[in-house]
Design an enzyme around this catalytic site. Structure first.
Site, PDB file in Angstrom:
ATOM      1  N   GLY A  30       0.797  -1.219   0.000  1.00  0.00           N
ATOM      2  CA  GLY A  30       0.000   0.000   0.000  1.00  0.00           C
ATOM      3  C   GLY A  30       0.833   1.273   0.000  1.00  0.00           C
ATOM      4  O   GLY A  30       2.019   1.261   0.351  1.00  0.00           O
ATOM      5  N   ASN A  31       0.203   2.359  -0.406  1.00  0.00           N
ATOM      6  CA  ASN A  31       0.858   3.665  -0.364  1.00  0.00           C
ATOM      7  C   ASN A  31      -0.178   4.783  -0.397  1.00  0.00           C
ATOM      8  O   ASN A  31      -1.288   4.597  -0.871  1.00  0.00           O
ATOM      9  CB  ASN A  31       1.892   3.834  -1.494  1.00  0.00           C
ATOM     10  CG  ASN A  31       1.575   2.963  -2.695  1.00  0.00           C
ATOM     11  OD1 ASN A  31       0.708   3.318  -3.489  1.00  0.00           O
ATOM     12  ND2 ASN A  31       2.214   1.804  -2.799  1.00  0.00           N
ATOM     13  N   SER A  76       7.705   2.406  -5.284  1.00  0.00           N
ATOM     14  CA  SER A  76       7.765   2.290  -6.753  1.00  0.00           C
ATOM     15  C   SER A  76       6.384   2.568  -7.365  1.00  0.00           C
ATOM     16  O   SER A  76       6.272   2.831  -8.557  1.00  0.00           O
ATOM     17  CB  SER A  76       8.244   0.895  -7.154  1.00  0.00           C
ATOM     18  OG  SER A  76       7.338  -0.067  -6.660  1.00  0.00           O
ATOM     19  N   GLU A  77       5.335   2.513  -6.533  1.00  0.00           N
ATOM     20  CA  GLU A  77       3.989   2.794  -7.037  1.00  0.00           C
ATOM     21  C   GLU A  77       3.688   4.297  -7.056  1.00  0.00           C
ATOM     22  O   GLU A  77       2.585   4.715  -7.412  1.00  0.00           O
ATOM     23  CB  GLU A  77       2.951   2.007  -6.226  1.00  0.00           C
ATOM     24  CG  GLU A  77       2.928   0.547  -6.666  1.00  0.00           C
ATOM     25  CD  GLU A  77       2.127  -0.392  -5.769  1.00  0.00           C
ATOM     26  OE1 GLU A  77       1.938  -0.086  -4.582  1.00  0.00           O
ATOM     27  OE2 GLU A  77       1.719  -1.451  -6.267  1.00  0.00           O
ATOM     28  N   HIS A  96      -3.699   3.822  -2.106  1.00  0.00           N
ATOM     29  CA  HIS A  96      -3.644   2.516  -2.766  1.00  0.00           C
ATOM     30  C   HIS A  96      -3.459   1.428  -1.716  1.00  0.00           C
ATOM     31  O   HIS A  96      -2.589   1.548  -0.852  1.00  0.00           O
ATOM     32  CB  HIS A  96      -2.498   2.475  -3.771  1.00  0.00           C
ATOM     33  CG  HIS A  96      -2.170   1.089  -4.220  1.00  0.00           C
ATOM     34  ND1 HIS A  96      -3.095   0.292  -4.859  1.00  0.00           N
ATOM     35  CD2 HIS A  96      -1.052   0.345  -4.089  1.00  0.00           C
ATOM     36  CE1 HIS A  96      -2.547  -0.877  -5.103  1.00  0.00           C
ATOM     37  NE2 HIS A  96      -1.308  -0.876  -4.646  1.00  0.00           N
ATOM     38  N   HIS A 159      -4.333  -7.205  -8.465  1.00  0.00           N
ATOM     39  CA  HIS A 159      -3.463  -6.368  -7.641  1.00  0.00           C
ATOM     40  C   HIS A 159      -4.194  -5.733  -6.451  1.00  0.00           C
ATOM     41  O   HIS A 159      -3.957  -6.132  -5.319  1.00  0.00           O
ATOM     42  CB  HIS A 159      -2.812  -5.316  -8.555  1.00  0.00           C
ATOM     43  CG  HIS A 159      -1.879  -4.395  -7.860  1.00  0.00           C
ATOM     44  ND1 HIS A 159      -1.249  -3.359  -8.487  1.00  0.00           N
ATOM     45  CD2 HIS A 159      -1.473  -4.327  -6.575  1.00  0.00           C
ATOM     46  CE1 HIS A 159      -0.495  -2.715  -7.632  1.00  0.00           C
ATOM     47  NE2 HIS A 159      -0.623  -3.277  -6.460  1.00  0.00           N
TER      48      HIS A 159
HETATM   49 ZN   LIG Z   1      -0.037  -2.501  -4.606  1.00  0.00          ZN
END
Ligand SMILES: [Zn+2]
Length: 207
Positions: A30-31, A76-77, A96, A159
């Protein structure tokens, strides 16, 4: 109006802890990102469990992803978050995560589209499914791009879930609403029966 750096760091940290408590993320998943100006945002670093995150771990970047402040590397997201802000000028925050039931729909190749739950229609309308793209690559941003202007929530095939809005908590609450919508849809599949709302009612809710 944008939050201050201090407000943004506090808010992101609180949202991360909530996501972890709610089991919307496990491990380092998550982010979260939150804009603090037209060209700057705070976001979560890579490889940190969201349940353990603290304000000093967060990273400030510009809209190209260049680090402005912070000692850790952004997720990286982040590319996906930057695409949200590029393609939707109203978006101020994006979240996310991998909430299990909505992610199960994403892994089954199913969007959340059946108009059975009034609150879901009101808050999100349909939650479409973006095609799978290799994690951490620029292809993830390409895959979500077509949906960013006209929606506020999206399933990412195989995902997880992405939500965005003007406000950070609002973006997080959309994540809760997506998971709830997926849960109710799943329950109605178990019951073997669903009663969709009429076109007229849907139009009323979407006004
Ligand atoms: Zn993810």
């Amino acid at each position: 109006m944008f939050p201050t750096d201090e407000e943004a760091k506090k808010t992101i940290t609180a949202i991360c802890h909530r996501m972890y408590e709610k089991n919307y993320v496990v491990s380092n998943d998550g982010n979260v990102s939150l804009k603090v100006g037209e060209t700057a945002l705070w976001t979560t670093p890579t490889n940190v469990c969201k349940g353990d995150i603290s304000e000093e771990m967060l990273v400030k970047v510009d809209l190209e992803g260049n680090i402005l402040s912070g000692r850790l590397k952004p997720s990286s997201e982040l590319k996906m978050h930057l695409r949200v802000y590029r393609d939707n000028r109203k978006a101020g925050a994006a979240v996310h995560a991998h909430p299990p039931i909505a992610t199960a729909f994403a892994c089954a190749g199913l969007e959340l589209a059946e108009p059975i739950l009034a609150e879901a229609i009101l808050k999100m309308g349909k939650v479409p499914l973006a095609p799978y793209a290799s994690l951490g690559t620029a292809k993830v941003a390409e895959a979500v791009a077509p949906f960013l202007a006209d929606h506020n929530a999206l399933l990412l095939a195989n995902h997880g879930v992405l939500t965005w809005s003007e406000d950070a908590w609002q973006s997080y609450y959309l994540l809760e609403s997506v998971e709830q919508y997926a849960k109710i849809l799943l329950y109605t599949h178990l019951l073997g029966k669903r009663v969709p709302l009429s076109e007229e009612e849907i139009k009323f809710l979407r006004k």
